[in-house]
Write a protein that holds these residues in place. Structure first.
Motif, mmCIF file in Angstrom:
data_model
loop_
_atom_site.group_PDB
_atom_site.id
_atom_site.type_symbol
_atom_site.label_atom_id
_atom_site.label_comp_id
_atom_site.label_asym_id
_atom_site.label_seq_id
_atom_site.Cartn_x
_atom_site.Cartn_y
_atom_site.Cartn_z
ATOM 1 N N ALA A 32 45.623 22.973 43.815
ATOM 2 C CA ALA A 32 46.658 23.890 43.310
ATOM 3 C C ALA A 32 46.922 24.945 44.390
ATOM 4 O O ALA A 32 46.421 26.077 44.317
ATOM 5 N N TRP A 33 47.707 24.572 45.381
ATOM 6 C CA TRP A 33 47.989 25.479 46.495
ATOM 7 C C TRP A 33 48.845 26.652 46.022
ATOM 8 O O TRP A 33 49.681 26.485 45.117
ATOM 9 N N PRO A 34 48.679 27.832 46.638
ATOM 10 C CA PRO A 34 49.518 28.980 46.262
ATOM 11 C C PRO A 34 51.005 28.690 46.429
ATOM 12 O O PRO A 34 51.834 29.112 45.630
ATOM 13 N N PRO A 98 36.013 30.683 42.735
ATOM 14 C CA PRO A 98 36.901 31.504 41.907
ATOM 15 C C PRO A 98 38.317 31.584 42.447
ATOM 16 O O PRO A 98 39.240 31.933 41.733
ATOM 17 N N ASP A 99 38.484 31.231 43.754
ATOM 18 C CA ASP A 99 39.822 31.187 44.341
ATOM 19 C C ASP A 99 39.745 30.458 45.688
ATOM 20 O O ASP A 99 38.666 30.061 46.138
ATOM 21 N N PHE A 100 40.898 30.297 46.332
ATOM 22 C CA PHE A 100 40.952 29.607 47.624
ATOM 23 C C PHE A 100 40.176 30.362 48.702
ATOM 24 O O PHE A 100 39.478 29.769 49.531
ATOM 25 N N LYS A 101 40.305 31.687 48.697
ATOM 26 C CA LYS A 101 39.674 32.490 49.740
ATOM 27 C C LYS A 101 38.162 32.297 49.758
ATOM 28 O O LYS A 101 37.554 32.164 50.821
ATOM 29 N N ALA A 102 37.547 32.271 48.588
ATOM 30 C CA ALA A 102 36.089 32.120 48.508
ATOM 31 C C ALA A 102 35.639 30.766 49.037
ATOM 32 O O ALA A 102 34.488 30.614 49.453
ATOM 33 N N ILE A 117 31.772 30.068 49.010
ATOM 34 C CA ILE A 117 31.167 28.750 48.815
ATOM 35 C C ILE A 117 31.590 27.884 49.992
ATOM 36 O O ILE A 117 32.777 27.566 50.139
ATOM 37 N N ILE A 118 30.631 27.511 50.830
ATOM 38 C CA ILE A 118 30.960 26.634 51.962
ATOM 39 C C ILE A 118 30.962 25.177 51.513
ATOM 40 O O ILE A 118 31.944 24.456 51.685
ATOM 41 N N ASN A 159 32.792 34.284 32.010
ATOM 42 C CA ASN A 159 33.730 35.031 31.166
ATOM 43 C C ASN A 159 34.634 35.949 31.978
ATOM 44 O O ASN A 159 35.729 36.303 31.539
ATOM 45 N N THR A 160 34.157 36.330 33.174
ATOM 46 C CA THR A 160 34.950 37.237 34.006
ATOM 47 C C THR A 160 35.301 36.635 35.363
ATOM 48 O O THR A 160 36.123 37.206 36.094
ATOM 49 N N ASP A 161 34.685 35.518 35.716
ATOM 50 C CA ASP A 161 34.847 34.878 37.020
ATOM 51 C C ASP A 161 34.352 35.757 38.169
ATOM 52 O O ASP A 161 34.744 35.563 39.326
ATOM 53 N N LYS A 162 33.486 36.694 37.854
ATOM 54 C CA LYS A 162 32.941 37.597 38.862
ATOM 55 C C LYS A 162 31.554 37.127 39.316
ATOM 56 O O LYS A 162 30.797 36.546 38.550
ATOM 57 N N LEU A 163 31.240 37.421 40.573
ATOM 58 C CA LEU A 163 29.937 37.086 41.120
ATOM 59 C C LEU A 163 28.866 37.966 40.493
ATOM 60 O O LEU A 163 28.999 39.191 40.441
ATOM 61 N N LEU A 164 27.799 37.333 40.014
ATOM 62 C CA LEU A 164 26.660 38.075 39.480
ATOM 63 C C LEU A 164 25.582 38.273 40.540
ATOM 64 O O LEU A 164 24.968 39.340 40.624
#
Length: 407
Positions: A32-34, A98-102, A117-118, A159-164
């Motif tokens: 799903a490209w931007p 969580p997104d393309f950048k990560a 994430i590599i 639930n938040t898609d945030k890094l814990l």
């Protein structure tokens, strides 16, 4: 007589395969490209080479089905992704998480964020709505083998898609030959701080144990973690190859009265199944004590050509499900019965759709999910991109074990 046996085998294959519902299938993996311009730039720069993107692991959380795409080769656009189970498309695009950048491979000394994430092979979703990712940090594994970051556990709040948390493995957790391709989370609902995680090292023949509460890890050694040299010659999808993969498939049993569970495990290159109580693994001094050797148990032998890449256990029935790499299928075993070929049931078998069943998971609704991807053909030859190479199936656990020795 031989022709009768052939027809019988073919009919059995069709019957078994009919149990599984094919949910998704792909010829090539698309993302799903931007926008179209960014996709075209990725193609032009060889940051996206469609033929090099092979789905490998999966896990479900609510309406998301996570799918990993390890960076075996260059040109993998995103390693950690998901698809929506609400999608009506049977070949949906993968949405980077969580997104393309990560998921981008750094260039020119670019600084990595903690949520990066590599390359990941398998992930696990726990009862606390957390996604656990084993990031190898290694890109273009079969090519230049670039180590962009240390092997690490990366944990997200779903639930938040945030890094814990991001936990990088210590030097004592690693060996020169280490290769981490699986992760299993041991936690009980309502006791999220008391989480333990088990990460098999298939290349270094060990298991790394991680304690969430202590934010600490330790490495365990045992002879049962090593590969069986008599079972390292494999034939899958018309490809003959030899592997030396050690401990790989892990699955947790029910919580016992003492609050511990049984960990069932096996090397990929082996037909044996083993077990050990998590009481051993969680206790760092006991786990690393050579005197704990005899606390490990040999459960039995599954039989000829039953090498398995992944396993998962249904807590309600206490049935262990295992991929069957050389048999293009999925097997089951009720852990309350002796493990032998007679008690190993066939859940599914299909010499076209289930070539190299790479991963399987049981979700919270007791659906068994299976991903097949023809990986040996991908690694050693070239996939035919005009046909469907990657498939995801599901089946209710109770339907899967009906009419098998596993009930």
């Amino acid at each position: 007589m031989m022709w009768k046996l052939f027809i019988f085998s073919s009919i059995c294959s069709i019957i078994f395969a009919a149990k599984l519902e094919e949910v998704f299938k792909w010829r090539d993996v698309e993302y799903a490209w931007p926008n179209e311009q960014i996709k075209q730039e990725a193609l032009n720069n060889h940051d996206y080479i469609p033929a090099n993107n092979l789905p490998l692991g999966l896990a479900r959380w609510k309406n998301k089905l996570f799918i990993t795409v390890p960076r075996w080769k260059s040109g993998v656009a995103s390693s950690l992704n998901y698809v929506s189970l609400n999608s009506s498309d049977n070949s949906p695009v993968l949405i980077p998480y969580p997104d393309f950048k990560a998921n981008a491979v750094p260039k020119n000394g670019e600084k990595l964020e903690d949520n990066h994430i590599i390359s990941t092979f398998r992930v696990d979703v726990d009862a606390c709505d957390r996604l656990w990712v084993m990031d190898t940090g290694l890109a273009d594994i079969l090519g230049s083998a670039d180590q962009h970051s240390k092997p690490a556990l990366v944990v997200f709040d779903l639930n938040t898609d945030k890094l814990l948390r991001r936990y990088e493995f210590k030097p004592t957790d690693l060996k020169e030959s280490s290769f981490f391709a699986n992760v299993i989370v041991d936690v009980q609902p309502g006791k999220c701080d008391e989480t333990y995680v088990y990460i098999p090292d298939l290349g270094g023949y060990g298991i790394v144990v991680y304690s969430w509460k202590a934010n600490e890890s330790w490495r365990i050694h045992h002879n049962y973690f090593h590969f069986d040299p008599l079972n390292g010659d494999l034939n899958v999808g018309g490809v003959n190859f030899q592997w030396t993969d050690g401990v790989f498939g892990l699955a947790l049993g029910r919580v016992q009265n003492n609050s511990y569970r049984t960990l069932y495990f096996h090397p990929l290159v082996s037909t044996h199944e083993f077990s050990v109580s998590t009481e051993v693994l969680r206790n760092q001094s006991l786990a690393t004590d050579p005197n704990s050797y005899n606390l490990y148990k040999i459960e039995g032998n599954r039989g000829i050509a039953t090498q398995s890449s992944a396993s998962n256990l249904d807590l309600q029935t206490e049935v262990l499900f295992l991929t069957q790499l050389q048999k293009d299928g999925v097997a089951c075993w009720n852990v309350n019965k002796p493990l032998n070929p007679e008690n190993l049931g066939t859940v599914a078998q299909d010499k076209e759709a289930l070539v190299f069943p790479n991963d399987l998971k049981i979700d919270a609704e007791r659906n068994l999910w299976v991903l097949s991807d023809r990986m040996p053909v991908f690694l050693f030859h070239n996939l035919d991109r005009n046909q469907y190479n990657y498939r995801i199936f599901k089946i209710k656990v109770d339907d899967a074990i009906a009419n098998t020795p596993c009930i």
